[in-house]
Scaffold this motif. Structure first.
Motif, PDB file in Angstrom:
ATOM      1  N   UNK A 191       2.425   8.179 -22.218  1.00  0.00           N
ATOM      2  CA  UNK A 191       1.651   8.772 -21.131  1.00  0.00           C
ATOM      3  C   UNK A 191       0.197   8.818 -21.574  1.00  0.00           C
ATOM      4  N   UNK A 192      -0.720   8.545 -20.671  1.00  0.00           N
ATOM      5  CA  UNK A 192      -2.134   8.505 -21.016  1.00  0.00           C
ATOM      6  C   UNK A 192      -2.792   9.868 -20.823  1.00  0.00           C
ATOM      7  N   UNK A 193      -3.663  10.216 -21.755  1.00  0.00           N
ATOM      8  CA  UNK A 193      -4.360  11.500 -21.736  1.00  0.00           C
ATOM      9  C   UNK A 193      -5.865  11.275 -21.760  1.00  0.00           C
ATOM     10  N   UNK A 194      -6.595  12.180 -21.118  1.00  0.00           N
ATOM     11  CA  UNK A 194      -8.064  12.192 -21.174  1.00  0.00           C
ATOM     12  C   UNK A 194      -8.476  13.612 -21.550  1.00  0.00           C
ATOM     13  N   UNK A 195      -8.618  13.875 -22.838  1.00  0.00           N
ATOM     14  CA  UNK A 195      -8.858  15.244 -23.303  1.00  0.00           C
ATOM     15  C   UNK A 195      -9.861  15.264 -24.457  1.00  0.00           C
ATOM     16  N   UNK A 196     -10.549  16.409 -24.589  1.00  0.00           N
ATOM     17  CA  UNK A 196     -11.484  16.590 -25.691  1.00  0.00           C
ATOM     18  C   UNK A 196     -11.457  18.046 -26.122  1.00  0.00           C
ATOM     19  N   UNK A 197     -11.505  18.270 -27.429  1.00  0.00           N
ATOM     20  CA  UNK A 197     -11.441  19.633 -27.968  1.00  0.00           C
ATOM     21  C   UNK A 197     -12.716  20.395 -27.640  1.00  0.00           C
ATOM     22  N   UNK A 198     -12.570  21.705 -27.457  1.00  0.00           N
ATOM     23  CA  UNK A 198     -13.722  22.549 -27.159  1.00  0.00           C
ATOM     24  C   UNK A 198     -14.720  22.610 -28.288  1.00  0.00           C
ATOM     25  N   UNK A 199     -14.277  22.358 -29.522  1.00  0.00           N
ATOM     26  CA  UNK A 199     -15.164  22.316 -30.688  1.00  0.00           C
ATOM     27  C   UNK A 199     -14.519  21.420 -31.732  1.00  0.00           C
ATOM     28  N   UNK A 200     -15.341  20.648 -32.434  1.00  0.00           N
ATOM     29  CA  UNK A 200     -14.847  19.800 -33.522  1.00  0.00           C
ATOM     30  C   UNK A 200     -14.932  20.518 -34.866  1.00  0.00           C
ATOM     31  N   UNK A 201     -15.587  21.692 -34.875  1.00  0.00           N
ATOM     32  CA  UNK A 201     -15.702  22.454 -36.119  1.00  0.00           C
ATOM     33  C   UNK A 201     -15.595  23.939 -35.830  1.00  0.00           C
ATOM     34  N   UNK A 202     -14.862  24.627 -36.698  1.00  0.00           N
ATOM     35  CA  UNK A 202     -14.812  26.092 -36.688  1.00  0.00           C
ATOM     36  C   UNK A 202     -14.819  26.544 -38.140  1.00  0.00           C
ATOM     37  N   UNK A 203     -15.988  26.914 -38.630  1.00  0.00           N
ATOM     38  CA  UNK A 203     -16.106  27.322 -40.030  1.00  0.00           C
ATOM     39  C   UNK A 203     -15.795  26.170 -40.961  1.00  0.00           C
ATOM     40  N   UNK A 204     -14.735  26.329 -41.752  1.00  0.00           N
ATOM     41  CA  UNK A 204     -14.355  25.315 -42.736  1.00  0.00           C
ATOM     42  C   UNK A 204     -13.238  24.396 -42.240  1.00  0.00           C
ATOM     43  N   UNK A 205     -12.906  24.510 -40.957  1.00  0.00           N
ATOM     44  CA  UNK A 205     -11.903  23.639 -40.338  1.00  0.00           C
ATOM     45  C   UNK A 205     -12.601  22.658 -39.399  1.00  0.00           C
ATOM     46  N   UNK A 206     -12.206  21.380 -39.481  1.00  0.00           N
ATOM     47  CA  UNK A 206     -12.801  20.342 -38.639  1.00  0.00           C
ATOM     48  C   UNK A 206     -11.703  19.468 -38.050  1.00  0.00           C
TER      49      UNK A 206
END
Length: 568
Positions: free
Chosen positions: A270-285
């Protein structure tokens, strides 16, 4: 895991990468080249082998070149792949055959992803500082001011790291732990994707059928493998699609004897068109599918993930090794989000153009596309893939000395023609520049125009200095400098680039993005602005900078001019 002798107090590793797909593997190779102590973990017990990407672009091959693996990858590719779009009567609607190779590689390349992923994995064997652990899902992570504690499946598997990068796909556990959204849509349309060995057609042609009866794709990839994709109608179940009889029915439109094909693997997507609200949160990417998902129609899901790794990798290495401040990592989201969004929108739009099953809608589309192809400029626009959004960073780890609306090359990728040096002939430019920063000057000595102070700072960062000359001047010794590589413009491509830009000095990042450019006399000022904007710390990695990590000290390059190499 072998140690490089520079343990960070309280940390087992510098970076934990979650997910051993192509993005995680590429990122691990980039970090390994910079001596970053890296742990790559995956919940699976081996690499994925089911159907996924089949198209590599020139930017991805350039990244594989930068990590020293392109020669291993190329045998699994089909370069200069032509893609034709057909209507329901098998008449050509459009064709994509981009001739341009400004970045050193063909723009379209078919490839066998499982075999390329295996080469990326094998490449990690070069690095004592990189370890891979299979069957190790990340079950929890807790971050504080100086690191992240990562819980892994298995006995007593807790690791302390400085950063965690989630390359763990669309269902990313890392993203959920970050608590960020994954905005967008999921298509109700499903596709049956099948890879077949001993290609029953055998020719190199690849096509997409915008057939209202049943849209399809037929893609020739390496080693006698052909990819078929067929839309599954709403009244057809996944169970039907997985029935061998259903596959035979689909293949009967394309293959004379569909009951005699050699199926390697198949899967319903199934095809998706999505993007995360942030690519970084502190020390998590986040990187790759964990950060963004897009339909397959432009073959950019895989390539967008490789762009993420190229953009993030050098920044993580610079921060971990004491060459830049942590705030440099904020530029990753700033730079990658806009381009990822553009690729999602393009792929979604192309899918909508290809997929209509209403005959009236399909007929109107065919008429519009054919009308556009009559106009030469529009035909070239499609043929040469000029519609593909190229990375252009208006903000981030760049310095624009001219207004953004001006025709400045800053924030774009620099070209990669074939060049000569005093000791090498007919080599790609990046192989001369090395893996780190580079300062390029046309018709000038970089030391003379930068001045001793600025030159010393970039040298302390491990930058390579390159004097670009017409081929006729390659062996003229008048401006020789022990710290400068002399490059002859073998093809004339470099002069052509500088002919259309007023800037004659170019500061290149390790990902070959132009961080800054100016005329010669302004280079000391631009140098100072770049060091500040990129939060770079000249010499910071040559001694223990308080974080316990040390970047490899540059060594003389094997050039008669005594050029300084970037980090090995």
């Amino acid at each position: 895991m072998a140690s490089d002798g520079h343990q960070t107090p309280g940390h087992d590793v510098d970076v934990v990468i979650v997910g051993a797909g192509p993005v995680g593997l590429t990122l691990a190779n980039i970090l390994g080249l910079q001596g970053v102590r890296t742990l790559l973990v995956d919940e699976r017990d081996t690499l994925i082998d089911y159907p996924r990407g089949v198209g590599l672009d020139d930017e991805s091959l350039r990244t594989f070149q930068s990590i020293g693996l392109v020669d291993r990858v190329l045998p699994h590719t089909v370069p200069n792949q032509i893609l034709r779009f057909f209507d329901g009567n098998r008449r050509v609607l459009a064709e994509m055959a981009p001739p341009d190779s400004r970045f050193g590689w063909p723009k379209r390349n078919g490839f066998v992803q499982p075999l390329v992923d295996a080469e990326l994995l094998a490449g990690l064997d070069r690095f004592d500082c990189v370890e891979v652990r299979w069957s190790r899902p990340m079950t929890a992570c807790r971050q504080n001011a100086d690191g992240v504690t990562v819980d892994l499946g298995g006995e007593g598997a807790t690791v302390r790291a400085r950063y965690v990068v989630g390359c763990d796909g669309g269902r990313s556990m890392t993203r959920r732990m970050m608590g960020v959204s994954f905005d967008g849509t999921t298509s109700s349309t499903r596709w049956l994707v099948v890879d077949i060995a001993n290609d029953p057609l055998g020719h190199p042609n690849s096509e997409v059928g915008a057939d209202p009866e049943r849209p399809y794709a037929s893609i020739s990839i390496a080693h006698g493998i052909r990819r078929f994709e067929f839309m599954i109608h709403a009244d057809e179940t996944d169970e039907q699609a997985e029935d061998p009889a259903f596959l035979e029915q689909m293949l009967a439109r394309m293959v004379p004897r569909p009951d005699r094909v050699d199926v390697i693997r198949r899967r319903v997507y199934t095809h998706h068109s999505r993007i995360a609200g942030a690519f970084r949160s502190g020390r998590l990417l986040l990187a790759g599918d964990a950060a963004h998902l897009m339909p397959v129609w432009q073959g950019q899901g895989y390539n967008s993930g490789i762009r993420d790794a190229a953009n993030l990798g050098w920044k993580l290495a610079a921060v971990v090794n004491g060459r830049a401040h942590d705030t440099l990592l904020d530029t990753y989201d700033v730079e990658r989000r806009k381009h990822a969004r553009a690729m999602i929108d393009l792929s979604t739009m192309v899918g909508r153009v290809i997929s209509p099953t209403n005959r009236r809608v399909a007929t109107a589309r065919d008429l519009l596309v054919r009308s556009a192809s009559i106009v030469p400029t529009l035909k070239r626009y499609v043929l040469e893939m000029r519609f593909k959004p190229m990375p252009r960073y208006e903000h981030g780890a760049v310095v624009h000395s001219a207004p953004h609306g001006a025709q400045s090359p800053v924030g774009t990728l620099f070209i990669q023609p074939r060049v000569d040096t005093r000791t090498q002939q007919d080599v790609l430019l990046d192989d001369v520049l090395g893996p780190w920063f580079a300062v390029l000057c046309w018709n000038n000595n970089p030391r003379k125009i930068l001045g001793d102070a600025a030159f010393a700072k970039w040298k302390a960062l491990g930058a390579r200095f390159v004097a670009l000359r017409p081929q006729t001047q390659l062996h003229w010794p008048g401006h020789d400098d022990p710290d400068v590589v002399i490059v002859g413009d073998r093809t004339g491509g470099l002069k052509s680039w500088f002919d259309v830009h007023s800037e004659s000095v170019v500061f290149l990042r390790p990902d070959r993005c132009i961080a800054g450019a100016c005329i010669a006399q302004l280079s000391p000022d631009l140098s100072a602005s770049l060091l500040d904007a990129l939060t770079l710390i000249p010499g910071g990695g040559d001694v223990d900078s308080g974080n316990g990590s040390v970047l490899y000290v540059p060594q003389p390059a094997p050039e008669s001019s005594g050029a300084v190499a970037g980090p090995a």
